[in-house]
Design a protein around this motif. Structure first.
Motif, PDB file in Angstrom:
ATOM      1  N   VAL A  99      11.746  -4.283  -3.163  1.00  0.00           N
ATOM      2  CA  VAL A  99      10.930  -3.619  -2.405  1.00  0.00           C
ATOM      3  C   VAL A  99      11.282  -2.471  -1.493  1.00  0.00           C
ATOM      4  CG1 VAL A  99       9.359  -5.422  -2.992  1.00  0.00           C
ATOM      5  CG2 VAL A  99      10.525  -5.158  -0.460  1.00  0.00           C
ATOM      6  N   LYS A 100      10.476  -1.643  -1.193  1.00  0.00           N
ATOM      7  CA  LYS A 100      10.873  -0.744  -0.046  1.00  0.00           C
ATOM      8  C   LYS A 100       9.787  -0.790   1.134  1.00  0.00           C
ATOM      9  CE  LYS A 100      10.597   4.217   1.080  1.00  0.00           C
ATOM     10  NZ  LYS A 100      10.047   4.590   2.247  1.00  0.00           N
ATOM     11  N   TYR A 101      10.469  -1.436   2.268  1.00  0.00           N
ATOM     12  CA  TYR A 101       9.238  -1.608   3.563  1.00  0.00           C
ATOM     13  C   TYR A 101       8.941  -0.462   3.900  1.00  0.00           C
ATOM     14  CZ  TYR A 101      11.510  -6.358   2.958  1.00  0.00           C
ATOM     15  OH  TYR A 101      11.821  -7.478   2.603  1.00  0.00           O
ATOM     16  N   ALA A 102       7.680  -0.681   4.432  1.00  0.00           N
ATOM     17  CA  ALA A 102       6.834   0.745   4.940  1.00  0.00           C
ATOM     18  C   ALA A 102       7.018   1.043   6.453  1.00  0.00           C
ATOM     19  CB  ALA A 102       5.430   0.282   4.640  1.00  0.00           C
ATOM     20  N   PRO A 106       0.190   2.260  13.814  1.00  0.00           N
ATOM     21  CA  PRO A 106      -0.628   1.510  14.457  1.00  0.00           C
ATOM     22  C   PRO A 106      -2.151   1.443  14.031  1.00  0.00           C
ATOM     23  CG  PRO A 106       0.306   3.105  15.672  1.00  0.00           C
ATOM     24  CD  PRO A 106       1.141   3.353  14.475  1.00  0.00           C
ATOM     25  N   GLY A 107      -2.650   0.520  14.218  1.00  0.00           N
ATOM     26  CA  GLY A 107      -4.199   0.621  13.850  1.00  0.00           C
ATOM     27  C   GLY A 107      -4.229   0.463  12.138  1.00  0.00           C
ATOM     28  N   VAL A 108      -3.076   0.635  11.349  1.00  0.00           N
ATOM     29  CA  VAL A 108      -3.201   0.576   9.841  1.00  0.00           C
ATOM     30  C   VAL A 108      -2.670  -0.348   9.404  1.00  0.00           C
ATOM     31  CG1 VAL A 108      -2.534   1.662   7.864  1.00  0.00           C
ATOM     32  CG2 VAL A 108      -3.102   3.083   9.972  1.00  0.00           C
ATOM     33  N   ASN A 109      -1.435  -0.844   9.698  1.00  0.00           N
ATOM     34  CA  ASN A 109      -0.814  -1.794   9.408  1.00  0.00           C
ATOM     35  C   ASN A 109      -0.066  -2.936  10.350  1.00  0.00           C
ATOM     36  OD1 ASN A 109       1.745  -0.422   9.635  1.00  0.00           O
ATOM     37  ND2 ASN A 109       2.010  -0.113   7.489  1.00  0.00           N
ATOM     38  N   CYS A 110      -0.385  -2.705  11.513  1.00  0.00           N
ATOM     39  CA  CYS A 110       0.152  -3.365  12.861  1.00  0.00           C
ATOM     40  C   CYS A 110      -0.459  -2.923  13.895  1.00  0.00           C
ATOM     41  CB  CYS A 110       1.671  -3.125  12.901  1.00  0.00           C
ATOM     42  SG  CYS A 110       2.077  -1.180  13.188  1.00  0.00           S
ATOM     43  N   THR A 111      -0.282  -3.805  15.188  1.00  0.00           N
ATOM     44  CA  THR A 111      -1.164  -3.235  16.354  1.00  0.00           C
ATOM     45  C   THR A 111      -0.499  -2.747  17.272  1.00  0.00           C
ATOM     46  OG1 THR A 111      -2.462  -5.227  15.766  1.00  0.00           O
ATOM     47  CG2 THR A 111      -3.159  -4.058  17.734  1.00  0.00           C
ATOM     48  N   SER A 168       0.736  -1.104  -0.138  1.00  0.00           N
ATOM     49  CA  SER A 168       0.048   0.117  -0.016  1.00  0.00           C
ATOM     50  C   SER A 168       0.997   1.110  -0.051  1.00  0.00           C
ATOM     51  CB  SER A 168      -0.840  -0.149   1.221  1.00  0.00           C
ATOM     52  OG  SER A 168      -1.567   1.255   1.319  1.00  0.00           O
ATOM     53  N   SER A 169       0.395   2.290  -0.243  1.00  0.00           N
ATOM     54  CA  SER A 169       0.985   3.564  -0.497  1.00  0.00           C
ATOM     55  C   SER A 169       0.465   4.313   0.829  1.00  0.00           C
ATOM     56  CB  SER A 169       1.111   4.228  -1.625  1.00  0.00           C
ATOM     57  OG  SER A 169      -0.139   4.425  -2.177  1.00  0.00           O
ATOM     58  N   ILE A 170      -0.282   3.864   1.832  1.00  0.00           N
ATOM     59  CA  ILE A 170      -0.899   4.654   2.874  1.00  0.00           C
ATOM     60  C   ILE A 170       0.109   5.043   3.784  1.00  0.00           C
ATOM     61  CG2 ILE A 170      -1.277   2.585   4.345  1.00  0.00           C
ATOM     62  CD1 ILE A 170      -3.976   3.682   5.349  1.00  0.00           C
ATOM     63  N   THR A 171       1.480   4.529   3.796  1.00  0.00           N
ATOM     64  CA  THR A 171       2.377   5.113   4.855  1.00  0.00           C
ATOM     65  C   THR A 171       3.400   6.099   4.114  1.00  0.00           C
ATOM     66  OG1 THR A 171       3.674   3.203   4.142  1.00  0.00           O
ATOM     67  CG2 THR A 171       2.411   2.964   5.978  1.00  0.00           C
ATOM     68  N   ALA A 172       3.060   6.438   2.677  1.00  0.00           N
ATOM     69  CA  ALA A 172       3.894   7.472   1.982  1.00  0.00           C
ATOM     70  C   ALA A 172       3.516   8.876   2.338  1.00  0.00           C
ATOM     71  CB  ALA A 172       3.851   7.081   0.512  1.00  0.00           C
ATOM     72  N   GLN A 187       6.476  -7.260   7.123  1.00  0.00           N
ATOM     73  CA  GLN A 187       5.177  -7.368   6.790  1.00  0.00           C
ATOM     74  C   GLN A 187       4.805  -6.399   5.730  1.00  0.00           C
ATOM     75  OE1 GLN A 187       2.660  -6.171   9.938  1.00  0.00           O
ATOM     76  NE2 GLN A 187       0.789  -6.940   8.908  1.00  0.00           N
ATOM     77  N   ASN A 188       5.135  -5.188   5.934  1.00  0.00           N
ATOM     78  CA  ASN A 188       4.714  -4.098   5.022  1.00  0.00           C
ATOM     79  C   ASN A 188       5.617  -3.581   4.005  1.00  0.00           C
ATOM     80  OD1 ASN A 188       2.017  -4.161   6.710  1.00  0.00           O
ATOM     81  ND2 ASN A 188       3.238  -3.102   8.499  1.00  0.00           N
ATOM     82  N   VAL A 189       5.079  -3.404   2.701  1.00  0.00           N
ATOM     83  CA  VAL A 189       5.851  -3.093   1.563  1.00  0.00           C
ATOM     84  C   VAL A 189       5.013  -1.720   1.163  1.00  0.00           C
ATOM     85  CG1 VAL A 189       6.226  -3.576  -0.595  1.00  0.00           C
ATOM     86  CG2 VAL A 189       6.285  -5.574   0.873  1.00  0.00           C
ATOM     87  N   GLU A 190       5.949  -0.697   1.021  1.00  0.00           N
ATOM     88  CA  GLU A 190       5.434   0.521   0.401  1.00  0.00           C
ATOM     89  C   GLU A 190       5.219   0.595  -0.865  1.00  0.00           C
ATOM     90  OE1 GLU A 190       6.086   4.157   2.790  1.00  0.00           O
ATOM     91  OE2 GLU A 190       6.783   4.978   0.755  1.00  0.00           O
ATOM     92  N   PHE A 191       4.166   0.998  -1.568  1.00  0.00           N
ATOM     93  CA  PHE A 191       4.210   1.232  -2.839  1.00  0.00           C
ATOM     94  C   PHE A 191       4.387   2.679  -3.144  1.00  0.00           C
ATOM     95  CE2 PHE A 191       1.663   2.060  -6.868  1.00  0.00           C
ATOM     96  CZ  PHE A 191       2.256   1.077  -7.663  1.00  0.00           C
TER      97      PHE A 191
END
Lengths: 334, 408, 322
Positions: free
Chosen positions: B375-378, B382-387, B139-143, B302-306
């Protein structure tokens, strides 16, 4: 106030069956009330924001209310017969998709695309009507299921969005103006007059009232209830189709889900306008007032810049408030 | 025949579960074989974004060599999360090797996602995320879309002016994350006044209606910040105030990109950046998932940034053909609808796709899968891609755009 | 009401065709998906269905009285959000259950007051309360998150003596309704739904009957929200948005007349079963993608159409000897 009291007494005396020569007047009262409430909303907003209530503002509200005004006419007719049409949102999307898909960004095909879209949308309505009138399926479920089904068919055919823009002529229609008034506002006025005439000025319209208030009696009187029912759902499909085409023209493109957000408001507009969900009551002027009221309300709420949660609470609260206000008469019966 | 294949799948899955329960499961397990059962689980459908993402994924799944390797199936669950849960359970039972999900909720699917992981199924999400740590979010939510676009607008506006805020869909993590970032940036500049905000629901028609209404109440707005529904927002300004346009941040609709690069529009004051998450994240997630499943790539996190698409007016380059080649990123107006999302394609990461591919789901003739760059890791949110995790200290700050000093 | 009816008609509580359809669909599902009848498959199915079952039960009661209630989805949203924000804190699991039920009761009572006492139109009022409830849910939890206590999750989705709790709840719902519908109030519900004017004239208290129906419905929605929270383990203010139409579909498929007075909870439970199994069956037989929607719609129409035939046949059969 005085008038309201006497009307209430009159109605109580008339009991279930209102006196014939009075049938329009009590029906028109909710419409007037809701229109008043709309004006009150605009005035109260003007106190908060002085730019509000300008001619620009009013035409903006009118233009954005046009989809609801058109679609809720169909919903109103269906509700008048004691039914409900839950396929309106999907049909709107389909109407817009057909226009976009057939015109592909040029005006050449518009003469074919418009009738095709309208016939398809009315056709879905006719299917609904047939299910309700002939197969005796409950309208709620018939229209819900046909909505789901046609949404699926639409998805299968298009994957959900038009790949081409709609005809420029439609886009121009939605943004053009004549004699200083935007064309959509002219359309709205003409539509409102025609709709009022159809619903409240024709023999067919009056038959719908008879059918809605007592289907059994209507049948005994020899009214063609089956045909009327099919016609009403067909008209609802047609209106949804028109609304969808207008929406596609307004936003210059179409998606299959673009009408979904308008389904609930069509029901709310009709009911706020004084119709009874059980059928047989309500005039188009009321529906029109209800639609304008809801549009104004959503504008006001937008201007207030609240969180979505508070917006919803206010919106729902005002809908209930409007119901309370206009049915304070019926409360006196208890 | 069918049932035999299924039961074989179950036996395999059970074996995998047995293995995985005996040792600590690495995040992604490669188990190279020659045939894979892959599911695409969509939720929302019926709009341009979802259609383009799904078509892109389908086209990739039919591109050699995957056309021979993958038994690919798309399932649309609709917007009811329990149906999505039910369909995911069915996929587990059907012996899936990999599942690519557009999740309806970051948390509600966690239990069923865990069930899938326990059976050795590779679970990837695209665009939206889940917090279950055994799934990979792409996702690019972390970008930092919110912070970067808001800062870009502030810079263009010289730190002052009236801004309209076009939220996405209320009650989603994307909306909350982006809003927080954008608000944070705007708030640093006292000259920026947010005069109206509305929930455009990522929908152009709704956005257009709402902007038209706001414009009538606030005739002097200078900017519109949006996540999606950007073309609709711009249309409303063009119709309502044609002589004076606005500074904007938003999606990658082809009509919007053409407009921001149009000198006539620029002369009327249109300044816009085209960014926001694009449908190509779906195709990218699919490619990445397949490379992991076939053992070509190993993911450590776990999380990959697009990568966040970022096209300013000077970057707009119109393509002659029907694919993104040589850095072009926009199509002529008569080629696609104004709402066509240019980020359906990606010249660098998804050269296998063409306009036709993302519109119909058919593979581009002659295309062959090309391997992805590392890949670029994101960041963790919290609450988005991890707890139980902490976000980077500066997650509300822009990282693509340099802030201008606050004017006094 | 119904006189001595043969056993097979009692099977589905007046929803025999629906019951037959459910059995047929279960059969197809089991043939194509061997894991369907394993305990894992069955408990999955029950857990998928129980939330809708609770909500549809509430709706059925209201619909039987001849009214509509759209507020269910809103109550489920509030209760889900409450469970996700409260259950880890001071109220604990049982406290949360109590609070959630209280909220359901409260919303039900407000609806009931406006509709049964003030005589407002139920469809319109509950559109209003639906929107308000969704708003409250968004205010309480602006984005998905929160956490539901493990005790609630395992308590609801687990099993008791090897029987899934969801299954026990199903049976409990059916039994509770069998009991309730034979009380004075239950009999009044059918009478009021069939003919409110006649009921009033014959001395039944129509407002009170409807009031209780709405309150009970609110309780059911509250319970549904609680169980929903256990199923998904977290809170999401928008989660129940598409829930509403399935509730109505379940009720109608189960043979309850949306005009009131005819049908019952057991039919709705069968309707819930059909909707739940339909999703699984369509997947198992390989109907993918867009066609799921088409089949969903067509099966609903078919289910109701055949459901309509049964009273028709019964009426013809009854008329003939006379």
């Amino acid at each position: 106030m005085q008038n309201k009291q006497t009307a209430a007494i009159g109605e109580t005396a008339g009991h279930e069956k209102p006196v014939r020569r009075q049938w329009l007047r009590p029906d028109a009262r909710p419409a007037a009330l809701v229109l008043l409430a709309t004006v009150a909303l605009i005035v109260s907003m003007k106190l908060v924001n002085s730019d509000f209530g300008s001619l620009n503002q009013l035409t903006a509200i009118l233009i954005t209310s046009i989809f609801l005004v058109v679609a809720s006419f169909g919903q109103g007719l269906v509700i008048l017969t004691g039914g409900i049409d839950l396929s309106i949102g999907v049909v709107m999307g389909i109407g817009g998709m057909i226009i976009a898909g057939m015109t592909r960004g040029s005006d050449d095909m518009l003469v074919y695309a418009l009738p095709t879209a309208l016939v398809c949308c009315a056709g879905i309505g006719v299917i609904n009507g047939t299910g309700v009138a002939v197969a005796k399926l409950p309208p709620f479920i018939m229209t819900l299921s046909s909505g789901t089904t046609f949404f699926g068919i639409g998805l299968a055919l298009t994957a959900g969005s038009s790949q081409q823009p709609v005809a420029p002529a439609l886009q121009k229609f939605m943004s053009g103006s004549w004699l200083g008034l935007p064309l959509p506002v002219w359309f709205l006025i003409v539509f409102a007059v025609l709709a009022t005439l159809v619903q409240n000025g024709t023999a067919g319209g009056r038959k719908l009232y008879a059918m809605g208030s007592s289907p059994g009696a209507a049948r005994v009187l020899g009214l063609p209830t089956t045909m009327l029912t099919i016609a009403v759902y067909g008209a609802s499909g047609l209106c949804a189709g028109i609304a969808g085409i207008l929406l596609a023209g307004y936003s210059s493109s179409a998606t299959l889900d673009m009408g979904n957000a308008l389904l609930m408001p069509t029901i709310a507009a009709v009911v706020i306008g004084g119709a009874r969900v059980t059928g047989g009551a309500g005039i188009y002027l009321g529906t029109l007032a209800g639609a304008l009221f809801l549009s104004t309300l959503s504008t006001v709420i937008t201007i207030l810049s609240l969180s979505q949660g508070l917006r919803s609470i206010i919106q729902g609260g005002i809908i209930i408030g409007a119901l309370l206000l206009q049915s304070s008469r019926s409360a006196q019966r208890h | 025949m069918e049932s035999k294949r299924i039961s074989r799948g179950i036996a395999k899955a059970a074996a995998a579960a047995l293995v995985s329960s005996m040792c600590v499961v690495p995040l992604s397990q490669a188990k190279a074989k020659d045939h894979y059962k892959v599911f695409l689980n969509m939720s929302y459908s019926g709009n341009s974004w979802q259609a383009a993402a799904a078509n892109g994924i389908k086209a990739l799944a039919a591109t050699p060599p995957y056309d021979k390797m993958i038994e690919f199936k798309t399932v649309i669950s609709g917007t009811d999360v329990q149906r999505q849960i039910s369909d995911l359970q069915s996929m587990i039972a059907a012996g899936a090797d990999a599942i690519l999900i557009m999740p309806l909720s970051p948390t509600a699917l966690n239990r069923v996602v865990k069930q899938a992981c326990d059976k050795g199924i590779a679970v990837f999400t695209y665009d939206a995320t889940v917090t279950q740590p055994c799934a990979h979010n792409v996702s690019s939510i972390t970008a930092r879309y919110g912070a970067n676009t808001a800062q870009w607008m502030v810079n263009q506006m010289g730190g002052k002016g009236e801004v309209v805020f076009n939220h996405g869909v209320a009650g989603t993590t994307v909306t909350k994350t982006y809003d927080e970032q954008a608000y944070g940036v705007f708030k640093k500049y006292p000259g920026i006044k947010i005069v109206g905000d509305f929930y455009g629901n990522w929908n152009d028609a709704t956005s257009q209606e709402e902007v038209a209404k706001i414009l009538a109440a606030h005739p002097n707005i200078d900017g519109i910040w949006s996540v999606d529904g950007s073309y609709g927002s711009l249309q409303a300004v063009i119709n309502g105030r044609p002589a004076r346009l606005v500074t904007m941040a938003g999606q990658s609709n082809n009509g919007y990109r053409l407009a921001i690069a149009d000198p006539a529009m620029q002369a009327k004051g249109l300044k816009g950046v085209s960014s926001s998450s694009g449908p190509s994240v779906g195709g990218y997630a699919f490619k990445l998932m397949m490379e992991v499943v076939t053992g070509k790539k190993k993911l450590e996190q776990q999380n990959v940034e697009f990568p966040l698409p970022w096209v300013e007016p000077k970057d707009v380059k119109v393509c002659p053909g029907d694919a993104f080649v040589d850095g072009c990123n926009t199509f002529p107006a008569d080629k696609v609808s104004a709402l066509f999302l240019d980020t359906s394609l990606d010249g660098k990461l998804l050269p296998e796709l063409s306009i036709d591919a993302v519109q119909t789901g058919n593979p581009k003739a002659g295309a062959k899968m090309e391997e992805l760059p590392p890949v670029k890791y994101a960041d963790t949110l919290p609450g988005v891609n991890c707890t139980d995790c902490t976000p980077p200290a500066d997650w509300l700050e822009p990282n693509l755009v340099k802030p201008i000093p606050v004017p006094n | 009401m119904a006189k001595a009816s043969p056993w097979y008609r009692r099977l589905g509580g007046g929803a025999t065709p629906a019951m037959l359809l459910l059995i047929l669909m279960l059969g197809i599902y089991a043939v194509y998906e061997p894991s369907a009848l394993t305990s894992f498959g069955i408990s999955n199915l029950l857990n998928n269905a129980i939330v809708l079952a609770l909500a549809a039960t509430g709706l059925t009661i209201v619909v039987l009285t001849g009214e509509f209630d759209l507020s269910g989805a809103g109550v489920v949203a509030i209760c889900n959000v409450m469970a996700a924000t409260l259950s880890m804190g001071a109220p604990g699991s049982m406290g949360t259950l109590g609070l959630v039920l209280l909220v359901g009761l409260l919303v039900g009572a407000i609806n009931a007051y406006l509709i049964a006492i003030l005589g407002l139109q139920s469809l319109a009022v509950t559109i209003g309360s639906l929107i308000v409830c969704q708003g409250i849910a968004l205010v309480l939890l602006p984005a998905p998150g929160g956490e539901v206590a493990e005790a609630i999750i395992s308590g609801v989705t687990g099993d008791l003596f090897g029987i899934p709790i969801a299954g026990i709840m199903f049976v409990a719902l059916a039994l509770a309704w069998t009991f309730l519908k034979n009380t004075r109030w239950g009999i009044a519900v059918y009478a009021v739904g069939a003919d409110p004017v006649a009921s009033r004239l014959s001395g039944l208290n129509v407002p009170t009957t409807k009031f209780i129906a709405f309150v009970l419905a609110g309780l059911c929605y509250g319970a549904a929200g609680f169980v929903y929270s256990a199923e998904i383990g977290s809170g999401d203010p928008r989660i129940s948005d598409s829930f509403l139409l399935y509730m109505f579909a379940a009720v109608a498929i189960g043979g309850t007349s949306l005009m009131g007075g005819r049908g019952g909870v057991r039919g709705s439970l069968v309707g819930v079963g059909i909707l739940t199994v339909m999703q699984k069956m369509l997947f198992a037989i390989g109907v993918a993608e867009f066609y799921t929607n088409i089949f969903n719609g067509l099966i609903m129409i078919a289910a109701i159409f055949f459901g309509q035939l049964s009273p028709l046949v019964a009426r013809i059969a009854r008329r003939r000897p006379a």
